[in-house]
Design a protein around this motif. Sequence first.
Motif, PDB file in Angstrom:
ATOM      1  N   SER A   1      71.539 -12.643  48.801  1.00 10.96           N
ATOM      2  CA  SER A   1      72.745 -12.963  49.557  1.00 10.96           C
ATOM      3  C   SER A   1      73.305 -14.302  49.102  1.00 10.96           C
ATOM      4  O   SER A   1      72.650 -15.060  48.367  1.00 10.96           O
ATOM      5  N   LEU A   2      74.495 -14.632  49.569  1.00 15.39           N
ATOM      6  CA  LEU A   2      75.075 -15.934  49.250  1.00 15.39           C
ATOM      7  C   LEU A   2      74.185 -17.054  49.774  1.00 15.39           C
ATOM      8  O   LEU A   2      73.913 -18.034  49.061  1.00 15.39           O
ATOM      9  N   GLU A   3      73.700 -16.939  50.984  1.00 16.64           N
ATOM     10  CA  GLU A   3      72.867 -17.987  51.564  1.00 16.64           C
ATOM     11  C   GLU A   3      71.568 -18.152  50.781  1.00 16.64           C
ATOM     12  O   GLU A   3      71.121 -19.280  50.532  1.00 16.64           O
ATOM     13  N   GLU A   4      70.976 -17.044  50.358  1.00 18.59           N
ATOM     14  CA  GLU A   4      69.747 -17.126  49.571  1.00 18.59           C
ATOM     15  C   GLU A   4      69.997 -17.841  48.253  1.00 18.59           C
ATOM     16  O   GLU A   4      69.179 -18.660  47.800  1.00 18.59           O
ATOM     17  N   ARG A   5      71.124 -17.551  47.623  1.00 21.91           N
ATOM     18  CA  ARG A   5      71.442 -18.205  46.350  1.00 21.91           C
ATOM     19  C   ARG A   5      71.710 -19.693  46.549  1.00 21.91           C
ATOM     20  O   ARG A   5      71.317 -20.522  45.721  1.00 21.91           O
ATOM     21  N   LEU A   6      72.397 -20.037  47.628  1.00 20.91           N
ATOM     22  CA  LEU A   6      72.675 -21.441  47.910  1.00 20.91           C
ATOM     23  C   LEU A   6      71.390 -22.223  48.160  1.00 20.91           C
ATOM     24  O   LEU A   6      71.261 -23.380  47.747  1.00 20.91           O
ATOM     25  N   LYS A   7      70.437 -21.602  48.824  1.00 21.78           N
ATOM     26  CA  LYS A   7      69.161 -22.266  49.085  1.00 21.78           C
ATOM     27  C   LYS A   7      68.417 -22.553  47.786  1.00 21.78           C
ATOM     28  O   LYS A   7      67.641 -23.513  47.702  1.00 21.78           O
ATOM     29  N   GLU A   8      68.648 -21.720  46.775  1.00 25.01           N
ATOM     30  CA  GLU A   8      67.928 -21.853  45.517  1.00 25.01           C
ATOM     31  C   GLU A   8      68.652 -22.717  44.490  1.00 25.01           C
ATOM     32  O   GLU A   8      68.065 -23.098  43.483  1.00 25.01           O
ATOM     33  N   GLY A   9      69.922 -23.019  44.737  1.00 27.18           N
ATOM     34  CA  GLY A   9      70.649 -23.842  43.768  1.00 27.18           C
ATOM     35  C   GLY A   9      72.149 -23.664  43.860  1.00 27.18           C
ATOM     36  O   GLY A   9      72.684 -23.175  44.860  1.00 27.18           O
ATOM     37  N   THR A  10      72.825 -24.053  42.796  1.00 28.74           N
ATOM     38  CA  THR A  10      74.283 -24.010  42.750  1.00 28.74           C
ATOM     39  C   THR A  10      74.787 -22.578  42.632  1.00 28.74           C
ATOM     40  O   THR A  10      74.241 -21.775  41.872  1.00 28.74           O
ATOM     41  N   VAL A  11      75.833 -22.268  43.370  1.00 27.65           N
ATOM     42  CA  VAL A  11      76.541 -20.995  43.234  1.00 27.65           C
ATOM     43  C   VAL A  11      77.884 -21.274  42.573  1.00 27.65           C
ATOM     44  O   VAL A  11      78.628 -22.164  43.007  1.00 27.65           O
ATOM     45  N   ILE A  12      78.184 -20.536  41.516  1.00 30.47           N
ATOM     46  CA  ILE A  12      79.463 -20.673  40.812  1.00 30.47           C
ATOM     47  C   ILE A  12      80.429 -19.606  41.327  1.00 30.47           C
ATOM     48  O   ILE A  12      80.092 -18.420  41.368  1.00 30.47           O
ATOM     49  N   ALA A  13      81.602 -20.065  41.720  1.00 33.23           N
ATOM     50  CA  ALA A  13      82.630 -19.158  42.235  1.00 33.23           C
ATOM     51  C   ALA A  13      83.877 -19.291  41.375  1.00 33.23           C
ATOM     52  O   ALA A  13      84.661 -20.223  41.524  1.00 33.23           O
ATOM     53  N   GLY A  14      84.030 -18.361  40.452  1.00 33.79           N
ATOM     54  CA  GLY A  14      85.174 -18.392  39.554  1.00 33.79           C
ATOM     55  C   GLY A  14      86.356 -17.659  40.154  1.00 33.79           C
ATOM     56  O   GLY A  14      86.251 -16.493  40.525  1.00 33.79           O
ATOM     57  N   GLU A  15      87.482 -18.345  40.252  1.00 28.65           N
ATOM     58  CA  GLU A  15      88.715 -17.694  40.694  1.00 28.65           C
ATOM     59  C   GLU A  15      89.885 -18.332  39.953  1.00 28.65           C
ATOM     60  O   GLU A  15      89.713 -18.940  38.924  1.00 28.65           O
ATOM     61  N   GLY A  16      91.087 -18.173  40.493  1.00 33.48           N
ATOM     62  CA  GLY A  16      92.287 -18.613  39.788  1.00 33.48           C
ATOM     63  C   GLY A  16      93.029 -17.435  39.200  1.00 33.48           C
ATOM     64  O   GLY A  16      93.764 -17.554  38.217  1.00 33.48           O
ATOM     65  N   PHE A  17      92.839 -16.273  39.814  1.00 35.41           N
ATOM     66  CA  PHE A  17      93.392 -15.042  39.257  1.00 35.41           C
ATOM     67  C   PHE A  17      94.920 -14.996  39.295  1.00 35.41           C
ATOM     68  O   PHE A  17      95.546 -14.325  38.476  1.00 35.41           O
ATOM     69  N   LEU A  18      95.544 -15.718  40.258  1.00 36.65           N
ATOM     70  CA  LEU A  18      97.006 -15.719  40.319  1.00 36.65           C
ATOM     71  C   LEU A  18      97.610 -16.193  39.005  1.00 36.65           C
ATOM     72  O   LEU A  18      98.451 -15.518  38.407  1.00 36.65           O
ATOM     73  N   PHE A  19      97.171 -17.372  38.537  1.00 37.40           N
ATOM     74  CA  PHE A  19      97.722 -17.921  37.314  1.00 37.40           C
ATOM     75  C   PHE A  19      97.246 -17.141  36.094  1.00 37.40           C
ATOM     76  O   PHE A  19      98.000 -16.918  35.150  1.00 37.40           O
TER      77      PHE A  19
END
Length: 349
Positions: free
Chosen positions: A4-22
């Motif tokens: 899950s997102l919370e599990e990943r955050l507990k283990e380290g950095t989560v990368i969230a790539g967006e910017g799809f509009l541009f």
Amino acid sequence: MKRSLEERLKEGTVIAGEGFLFELERRGYLQAGSFVPEVALENPDALKETYRDFMKAGSDVVLAFTYNAHREKMRIIGKEDLLEPLNRSAIRLAKEVAKEHPTEEALVAGNISNTNIFDPEDPDSKEKVRGMFAEMIGWCKEEGVDYIHAETFYYHEEAAIALEEIQKQDLPAVILHGLMGENILRDGYTVEDSCKALSEKGALVVGMNCFRGPDTMQPYLEKICSQVDGYVGGLPVPYRTTEEHPTFFNLPDSGCSCHLPTETTFPTALEPLSHNRYELAEWAKKAKDTGVNYIGLCCGASPAMVRAIAEATGLETINSQYSPDMEKHFLFGKDKTLKQHNLSYRSKA
């Protein structure tokens, strides 16, 4: 098994790539100005490829492209009848791509955003906003997203309404603010006070996205990290904003040699004002050291930029095999088999 997102955050950095509009506007599949993600219905293969490129660049999440896909935006372009099909299509395409990840299925986030109709003095606007969020989050729940990425709020109260509607569907919430040029949310909250309140109300991640580049977002991320006990997110735009011009809405370009058809460089003449990937990587290191856990880039980001920030935080991406390596370059390389008469010419080329 997918964490899950919370599990990943507990283990380290989560990368969230967006910017799809541009990015999709650059690729020719979206109109600048209205910025409505009709691509989810009109060119689904193009949207899937964009999702895929950002995931391969290191994004742990495929963010369903429903930014601006709310009832107000669809009303403006006369296509409210396409609201639900567009939202469901964007999520389903994201889920298809997320399953392609070769090591661990990527997270899929539903996406809601500022409505531009919220008015703190108008109770009717608040109920309309609540209804818009409720229907979009309801479709996200039915389609099986992992969490909701709610972003670009410049009113605290609108963000609070978003959080309440997300919690009604029992989904984890990422709540991010867009801080405009007055350096305060438009209903009087400081961004750090708002984030603290939202975190205490149960948001899994709070922070900032869009509007500001790394240089003018980072000081506020530091304030948020000092006030918030939970996870913090930072997703700046990749532009060289300054103290004088803290957002990308009014960035000047003194080197422009033509008369722009728009009032400002935003949104279609920002290219010369972009940070390079190495500057963005340095920011990502600083953000991580500050305590930012949910790191990404917003409007203007490219997959190469996302890969650079992912690698800067210590991650290897699917496409790290294509990261720059000048070892074999005929002018700038260091391979012993390269021709010296070319290497010695590098400063004259």
